[in-house]
Design an enzyme around this catalytic site. Sequence first.
Site, mmCIF file in Angstrom:
data_model
loop_
_atom_site.group_PDB
_atom_site.id
_atom_site.type_symbol
_atom_site.label_atom_id
_atom_site.label_comp_id
_atom_site.label_asym_id
_atom_site.label_seq_id
_atom_site.Cartn_x
_atom_site.Cartn_y
_atom_site.Cartn_z
ATOM 1 N N GLU A 1 -13.783 -101.816 27.103
ATOM 2 C CA GLU A 1 -14.686 -100.927 26.652
ATOM 3 C C GLU A 1 -16.240 -100.982 27.146
ATOM 4 O O GLU A 1 -16.410 -102.174 27.436
ATOM 5 C CB GLU A 1 -14.979 -100.755 25.094
ATOM 6 N N ASP A 2 -16.895 -99.939 27.449
ATOM 7 C CA ASP A 2 -18.258 -99.893 27.940
ATOM 8 C C ASP A 2 -19.036 -100.468 26.884
ATOM 9 O O ASP A 2 -19.728 -101.317 26.864
ATOM 10 C CB ASP A 2 -18.453 -98.632 28.700
ATOM 11 N N ASP B 1 -19.998 -98.821 19.538
ATOM 12 C CA ASP B 1 -21.495 -98.411 18.950
ATOM 13 C C ASP B 1 -20.996 -98.284 17.476
ATOM 14 O O ASP B 1 -21.214 -99.507 16.675
ATOM 15 C CB ASP B 1 -21.764 -97.057 19.442
ATOM 16 N N PHE C 1 -30.134 -95.635 22.969
ATOM 17 C CA PHE C 1 -29.201 -94.996 23.976
ATOM 18 C C PHE C 1 -29.499 -95.491 25.283
ATOM 19 O O PHE C 1 -30.548 -95.328 26.035
ATOM 20 C CB PHE C 1 -29.420 -93.621 23.760
ATOM 21 N N ARG D 1 -24.050 -92.321 35.332
ATOM 22 C CA ARG D 1 -22.891 -93.304 35.551
ATOM 23 C C ARG D 1 -23.070 -94.225 36.674
ATOM 24 O O ARG D 1 -22.717 -95.329 36.732
ATOM 25 C CB ARG D 1 -21.563 -92.686 35.382
HETATM 26 P P1 IMP Z 1 -18.325 -95.088 18.917
HETATM 27 O O1 IMP Z 1 -16.949 -94.626 18.474
HETATM 28 O O2 IMP Z 1 -19.370 -94.648 17.925
HETATM 29 O O3 IMP Z 1 -18.189 -96.834 18.787
HETATM 30 O O4 IMP Z 1 -18.709 -94.506 20.248
HETATM 31 C C1 IMP Z 1 -18.134 -95.176 21.371
HETATM 32 C C2 IMP Z 1 -18.529 -94.436 22.415
HETATM 33 O O5 IMP Z 1 -19.742 -93.573 22.423
HETATM 34 C C3 IMP Z 1 -18.851 -95.167 23.586
HETATM 35 O O6 IMP Z 1 -17.590 -95.633 24.606
HETATM 36 C C4 IMP Z 1 -19.574 -94.247 24.489
HETATM 37 O O7 IMP Z 1 -19.049 -93.440 25.394
HETATM 38 C C5 IMP Z 1 -20.455 -93.436 23.708
HETATM 39 N N1 IMP Z 1 -21.771 -94.244 23.317
HETATM 40 C C6 IMP Z 1 -22.278 -94.736 22.280
HETATM 41 N N2 IMP Z 1 -23.404 -95.413 22.296
HETATM 42 C C7 IMP Z 1 -23.717 -95.031 23.700
HETATM 43 C C8 IMP Z 1 -24.814 -95.226 24.473
HETATM 44 O O8 IMP Z 1 -25.872 -95.975 23.975
HETATM 45 N N3 IMP Z 1 -24.704 -94.740 25.830
HETATM 46 C C9 IMP Z 1 -23.731 -93.905 26.255
HETATM 47 N N4 IMP Z 1 -22.763 -93.763 25.561
HETATM 48 C C10 IMP Z 1 -22.676 -94.270 24.364
#
Ligand code: IMP
Length: 193
Positions: free
Chosen positions: A105-106, A109, A158, A171
């Site tokens: 995963e990148d 969050d 962010f 990206r």
């Molecule tokens: P989660 O379900 O809230 O954990 O969301 C995860 C996804 O939200 C990540 O895989 C990203 O695609 C996006 N995301 C969350 N925070 C960021 C950020 O700071 N920058 C860019 N994308 C984010």
Amino acid sequence: MGIGTAAQEEDFASVLLTEAQIGERVEALAREIAAQYADKHPLLIGVLKGSIVFLADLMRRLDIPLEIDLICASSYGGGSETSGTVTLLKDLSQDIRGRHVLVVEDIVDTGTTLRCLLDLLQERSPASLGIVALLSKPDRRRAHIDIDFLGFEIPDEFVVGYGLDFAEKYRYLPYLAVLKPEAYALAGDDNTP
Ligand code: IMP
């Protein structure tokens, strides 16, 4: 180091991690993973689209036999918060039964997307299911996630670059920058805090 073109600099508050800092950490993560997975022929599953740069760098540093696959899931139903149900936009191209799987995963969050994805993959009976994440924002976590290999813990800001986008922009940047809140407040994108 400059932080990009003049137009980008207007949108960025700072550089969070330079290309060199990311490279060093990815190298260290690869060493840890290789030590634990050398004889497991792991399947690395990249979560589209954000993980592709990280996956490409990581797999080239993992000097062990491995395979890769890609999956695309979304838990954002058009609002600004994760919905808790995952929509599979692209499934894997192979069976993972009995495989040692590492989800790449990148960023984790709230953890909602990954939690849904892990539950879905677990139902397919892999031999093991681990998580590699480049970034984690622990302050935002809502779902319980044990990250096995983590690059960096970051504050609740962010970030863009190194695969991560804001409205599909940025990206391609080789570094990670913090987006100014004004930049996303105006645009009203659906995956911002
Ligand atoms: P989660 O379900 O809230 O954990 O969301 C995860 C996804 O939200 C990540 O895989 C990203 O695609 C996006 N995301 C969350 N925070 C960021 C950020 O700071 N920058 C860019 N994308 C984010």
